[in-house]
Design a protein around this motif. Structure first.
Motif, PDB file in Angstrom:
ATOM      1  N   HIS A  75       0.844  -1.200   0.000  1.00  0.00           N
ATOM      2  CA  HIS A  75       0.000   0.000   0.000  1.00  0.00           C
ATOM      3  C   HIS A  75       0.881   1.252   0.000  1.00  0.00           C
ATOM      4  N   PHE A  76       1.946   1.223   0.812  1.00  0.00           N
ATOM      5  CA  PHE A  76       2.865   2.358   0.885  1.00  0.00           C
ATOM      6  C   PHE A  76       3.471   2.663  -0.479  1.00  0.00           C
ATOM      7  N   ALA A  77       3.995   1.640  -1.143  1.00  0.00           N
ATOM      8  CA  ALA A  77       4.644   1.852  -2.445  1.00  0.00           C
ATOM      9  C   ALA A  77       3.677   2.473  -3.451  1.00  0.00           C
ATOM     10  N   ARG A  78       2.456   1.974  -3.476  1.00  0.00           N
ATOM     11  CA  ARG A  78       1.448   2.481  -4.409  1.00  0.00           C
ATOM     12  C   ARG A  78       1.092   3.933  -4.081  1.00  0.00           C
ATOM     13  N   GLN A  79       0.830   4.195  -2.794  1.00  0.00           N
ATOM     14  CA  GLN A  79       0.428   5.530  -2.371  1.00  0.00           C
ATOM     15  C   GLN A  79       1.569   6.546  -2.518  1.00  0.00           C
ATOM     16  N   PHE A  80       2.782   6.118  -2.224  1.00  0.00           N
ATOM     17  CA  PHE A  80       3.939   7.003  -2.342  1.00  0.00           C
ATOM     18  C   PHE A  80       4.133   7.422  -3.795  1.00  0.00           C
ATOM     19  N   ARG A  81       4.067   6.462  -4.703  1.00  0.00           N
ATOM     20  CA  ARG A  81       4.235   6.769  -6.128  1.00  0.00           C
ATOM     21  C   ARG A  81       3.158   7.736  -6.599  1.00  0.00           C
ATOM     22  N   GLN A  82       1.953   7.540  -6.106  1.00  0.00           N
ATOM     23  CA  GLN A  82       0.851   8.412  -6.504  1.00  0.00           C
ATOM     24  C   GLN A  82       1.086   9.843  -6.014  1.00  0.00           C
ATOM     25  N   ARG A  83       1.625   9.975  -4.819  1.00  0.00           N
ATOM     26  CA  ARG A  83       1.860  11.312  -4.260  1.00  0.00           C
ATOM     27  C   ARG A  83       3.077  12.000  -4.865  1.00  0.00           C
ATOM     28  N   VAL A  84       4.197  11.276  -4.979  1.00  0.00           N
ATOM     29  CA  VAL A  84       5.465  11.890  -5.344  1.00  0.00           C
ATOM     30  C   VAL A  84       5.756  11.808  -6.843  1.00  0.00           C
ATOM     31  N   GLY A  85       5.253  10.775  -7.499  1.00  0.00           N
ATOM     32  CA  GLY A  85       5.486  10.636  -8.934  1.00  0.00           C
ATOM     33  C   GLY A  85       6.622   9.698  -9.283  1.00  0.00           C
ATOM     34  N   CYS A  86       7.228   9.078  -8.264  1.00  0.00           N
ATOM     35  CA  CYS A  86       8.268   8.075  -8.485  1.00  0.00           C
ATOM     36  C   CYS A  86       8.207   7.076  -7.336  1.00  0.00           C
ATOM     37  N   SER A  87       8.909   5.982  -7.493  1.00  0.00           N
ATOM     38  CA  SER A  87       8.916   4.967  -6.443  1.00  0.00           C
ATOM     39  C   SER A  87       9.648   5.487  -5.207  1.00  0.00           C
ATOM     40  N   PRO A  88       9.374   4.892  -4.050  1.00  0.00           N
ATOM     41  CA  PRO A  88      10.096   5.321  -2.849  1.00  0.00           C
ATOM     42  C   PRO A  88      11.611   5.186  -2.992  1.00  0.00           C
ATOM     43  N   MET A  89      12.080   4.117  -3.612  1.00  0.00           N
ATOM     44  CA  MET A  89      13.521   3.937  -3.724  1.00  0.00           C
ATOM     45  C   MET A  89      14.138   4.882  -4.759  1.00  0.00           C
TER      46      MET A  89
END
Length: 147
Positions: free
Chosen positions: A53-67
């Motif tokens: 869920h974090f990876a999906r939501q983070f990408r949606q917010r920031v525009g790139c993967s967390p890593m």
């Protein structure tokens, strides 16, 4: 009232993706551990959200993967360190969690277009802090990522 429209001023639609509180927890964890090796699960745990869920939501917010975001922050910090020119490139690589100087050099060159040595030289001899050279990121990541 029209269907689908909120007319109450206190009702605001939030930005898509990770909420502010979870993002700030994740960002703080990343910044505190920038020089260490950590996993997506570690960052998700800091945000108190499941890894997927974090990876999906983070990408949606920031525009790139967390890593990819972590790598961007590491490269920004590397630019600051190289601009000062007060330590060896291998030490900069190690301080920022890169596997070795070769990995750091390849990654830095791909992101900036120049080697770490050339970047450091440019900064020291041109009197800049490297602020004129930006990282090559996708447009969405550049526009949405944390400064």
């Amino acid at each position: 009232m029209h269907a689908g429209h909120d007319t109450h001023p206190a009702v605001q639609r939030s930005a898509p993706g990770l909420n502010e509180r979870a993002f700030l927890r994740a960002d703080a964890f990343i910044l505190r551990n920038l020089g260490r090796n950590f996993t997506l699960a570690d960052v998700a745990a800091a945000a108190c959200i499941s890894r997927f869920h974090f990876a999906r939501q983070f990408r949606q917010r920031v525009g790139c993967s967390p890593m990819a975001y972590v790598m961007r922050l590491r490269l920004e910090r590397a630019k600051e360190m190289l601009a000062r020119g007060d330590q060896r490139i291998a030490d900069t690589a190690a301080a920022l969690g890169f596997y070795d100087q070769s990995h750091f050099t390849r990654t830095f060159r791909r992101a900036t277009g120049v080697s770490p040595r050339a970047f450091s030289y440019e900064c020291r001899h041109a009197g800049t802090t490297g602020a004129t050279r930006i990282l090559r990121l996708p447009d969405t990541a550049q526009a949405n990522a944390h400064p």
